[in-house]
Design a protein around this motif. Structure first.
Motif, short mmCIF file in Angstrom:
data_model
loop_
_atom_site.label_atom_id
_atom_site.label_comp_id
_atom_site.label_asym_id
_atom_site.label_seq_id
_atom_site.Cartn_x
_atom_site.Cartn_y
_atom_site.Cartn_z
N ASP A 1 0.81 -1.21 0.00
CA ASP A 1 0.00 0.00 0.00
C ASP A 1 0.85 1.28 0.00
N LEU A 2 2.16 1.15 0.10
CA LEU A 2 3.04 2.32 0.11
C LEU A 2 3.51 2.66 -1.29
N VAL A 3 3.43 3.95 -1.60
CA VAL A 3 3.87 4.45 -2.90
C VAL A 3 4.71 5.70 -2.68
N LEU A 4 5.41 6.11 -3.71
CA LEU A 4 6.10 7.39 -3.67
C LEU A 4 5.22 8.41 -4.35
N ALA A 5 4.85 9.43 -3.62
CA ALA A 5 4.01 10.50 -4.17
C ALA A 5 4.87 11.73 -4.39
N SER A 6 4.53 12.50 -5.37
CA SER A 6 5.23 13.74 -5.68
C SER A 6 4.56 14.88 -4.93
N ILE A 7 5.37 15.68 -4.25
CA ILE A 7 4.84 16.82 -3.49
C ILE A 7 4.55 17.96 -4.47
N LYS A 8 3.29 18.36 -4.56
CA LYS A 8 2.89 19.42 -5.48
C LYS A 8 2.81 20.78 -4.79
N ALA A 9 2.33 20.80 -3.54
CA ALA A 9 2.18 22.06 -2.80
C ALA A 9 2.23 21.77 -1.31
N VAL A 10 2.72 22.76 -0.56
CA VAL A 10 2.80 22.64 0.89
C VAL A 10 2.08 23.83 1.50
N GLY A 11 1.07 23.55 2.31
CA GLY A 11 0.33 24.61 2.98
C GLY A 11 0.68 24.65 4.46
N GLU A 12 -0.02 25.51 5.18
CA GLU A 12 0.24 25.63 6.62
C GLU A 12 -0.19 24.39 7.38
N ASP A 13 -1.29 23.76 6.97
CA ASP A 13 -1.77 22.58 7.68
C ASP A 13 -2.18 21.45 6.74
N HIS A 14 -1.67 21.49 5.52
CA HIS A 14 -1.98 20.44 4.56
C HIS A 14 -0.89 20.37 3.49
N ILE B 1 -0.45 18.93 -0.75
CA ILE B 1 -1.06 18.34 -1.94
C ILE B 1 0.01 17.50 -2.60
N VAL B 2 -0.30 16.22 -2.76
CA VAL B 2 0.64 15.28 -3.37
C VAL B 2 -0.03 14.65 -4.58
N GLN B 3 0.79 14.13 -5.48
CA GLN B 3 0.26 13.49 -6.67
C GLN B 3 0.81 12.09 -6.78
N TYR B 4 -0.08 11.14 -7.03
CA TYR B 4 0.29 9.76 -7.30
C TYR B 4 -0.43 9.36 -8.58
N ARG B 5 0.34 8.98 -9.57
CA ARG B 5 -0.17 8.73 -10.92
C ARG B 5 -0.87 10.00 -11.41
N ASP B 6 -2.12 9.93 -11.79
CA ASP B 6 -2.83 11.12 -12.30
C ASP B 6 -3.76 11.72 -11.26
N GLN B 7 -3.60 11.34 -10.01
CA GLN B 7 -4.52 11.76 -8.96
C GLN B 7 -3.82 12.69 -7.98
N GLU B 8 -4.36 13.89 -7.80
CA GLU B 8 -3.87 14.81 -6.77
C GLU B 8 -4.68 14.57 -5.49
N ILE B 9 -3.96 14.48 -4.38
CA ILE B 9 -4.58 14.18 -3.10
C ILE B 9 -4.20 15.26 -2.10
N GLU B 10 -5.20 15.84 -1.43
CA GLU B 10 -4.92 16.80 -0.37
C GLU B 10 -4.88 16.05 0.95
N VAL B 11 -3.77 16.17 1.65
CA VAL B 11 -3.57 15.48 2.92
C VAL B 11 -3.58 16.52 4.03
#
Length: 90
Positions: free
Chosen positions: A6-19, A21-31
């Motif tokens: 279940d572990l993947v390498l995600a690309s960091i797209k943006a860094v916010g104060e409390d979140h 945004i990473v991308q894995y394949r074609d999906q952007e995920i806000e954490v």
């Protein structure tokens, strides 16, 4: 850690104060990050020489262990990928 399916390498797209945004394949995920996770993640971004972060694809948990830095050039999974220049960027 990397032997979990279940572990993947995600690309960091943006860094916010409390979140983040990473991308894995074609999906952007806000954490969303707790205050403690935010502090650790910001330190991780400062100290890593790449913009990749291990992430559990099911739980969207980021793993930001600073004790043992790793470099994308040394990852076996990426060594066999041929480098191609993007001619559109020139």
């Amino acid at each position: 850690m990397f032997f979990n399916k279940d572990l993947v390498l995600a690309s960091i797209k943006a860094v916010g104060e409390d979140h983040a945004i990473v991308q894995y394949r074609d999906q952007e995920i806000e954490v969303n990050l707790s205050p403690e996770e935010t502090k650790e993640f910001h330190q991780y971004v400062v100290h890593q020489e790449n913009m990749l972060v291990p992430m559990n694809i099911k739980t969207h948990k980021l793993f930001v262990d600073l004790e043992e830095p790793w470099y994308e050039q040394e990852l076996e999974e990426l060594k066999m990928i041929p480098y191609q220049e993007n001619k559109d960027l020139k």
